[in-house]
Design a protein around this motif. Sequence first.
Motif, mmCIF file in Angstrom:
data_model
loop_
_atom_site.group_PDB
_atom_site.id
_atom_site.type_symbol
_atom_site.label_atom_id
_atom_site.label_comp_id
_atom_site.label_asym_id
_atom_site.label_seq_id
_atom_site.Cartn_x
_atom_site.Cartn_y
_atom_site.Cartn_z
ATOM 1 N N TYR A 27 0.853 -1.182 0.000
ATOM 2 C CA TYR A 27 0.000 0.000 0.000
ATOM 3 C C TYR A 27 0.887 1.230 0.000
ATOM 4 C CZ TYR A 27 -3.353 -3.458 1.469
ATOM 5 O OH TYR A 27 -4.137 -4.572 1.519
ATOM 6 N N SER A 56 -5.550 5.013 6.611
ATOM 7 C CA SER A 56 -5.953 5.100 5.206
ATOM 8 C C SER A 56 -4.734 4.894 4.321
ATOM 9 C CB SER A 56 -6.529 6.483 4.893
ATOM 10 O OG SER A 56 -7.709 6.693 5.602
ATOM 11 N N ASN A 58 -3.606 3.306 0.032
ATOM 12 C CA ASN A 58 -4.110 2.904 -1.274
ATOM 13 C C ASN A 58 -3.331 1.697 -1.772
ATOM 14 O OD1 ASN A 58 -4.469 6.159 -1.256
ATOM 15 N ND2 ASN A 58 -6.195 5.044 -2.075
ATOM 16 N N ARG A 78 -1.307 5.083 -9.694
ATOM 17 C CA ARG A 78 -1.655 4.952 -8.277
ATOM 18 C C ARG A 78 -1.068 6.116 -7.472
ATOM 19 N NH1 ARG A 78 -5.833 3.174 -7.605
ATOM 20 N NH2 ARG A 78 -5.439 2.576 -5.485
ATOM 21 N N TYR A 82 -3.323 10.383 -6.117
ATOM 22 C CA TYR A 82 -3.380 10.964 -4.771
ATOM 23 C C TYR A 82 -2.256 11.963 -4.511
ATOM 24 C CZ TYR A 82 -7.006 7.587 -4.035
ATOM 25 O OH TYR A 82 -8.168 6.885 -4.160
ATOM 26 N N GLU A 110 -11.191 3.397 0.521
ATOM 27 C CA GLU A 110 -9.775 3.089 0.656
ATOM 28 C C GLU A 110 -9.576 2.066 1.785
ATOM 29 O OE1 GLU A 110 -10.272 6.415 3.702
ATOM 30 O OE2 GLU A 110 -11.248 5.713 1.875
#
Length: 148
Positions: A27, A56, A58, A78, A82, A110
Amino acid sequence: MNVREELPVLRSLHDLGTLVERVPHLYVRWSNGPDADRKVARSTDELTGVRMPGLSANPLDVEDWWEDRPIDLWVARRLYDYSHLHHEKGAGVRPWVLRGRVEGHGPDNEPLVRDVEPVGWIDEAVIEEARAAVAEQERSWGTMRRGD
């Protein structure tokens, strides 16, 4: 242990893509880093103030539908999606890679990750490389923050 000095730094999209190919269930998180996150252990929903059951993050895992397309473009997207968080979340916020256990999902769907194991920092040059890779695509795209 001060993770900031001890974590390796990923310096290219290719380095990150190679890591994602080798290690499943990684992540990316945009924050002040593992040391700061260890103190809070949970993210807070900005709208309601509710503390969520994990941090949190991703996912970086490549989806099957991506087929044999370049993994470097996958990770570029990815990161790019963000990249606005670097500026919106304040000084010292930067992306880093982690492993952990998904405890649930946040309001933007998420993953909320617990039992976090820091893997590496993502260098600012990788974010610039991601921006360039997205800009090279035939279709236009913006970050997840696309205006009000």
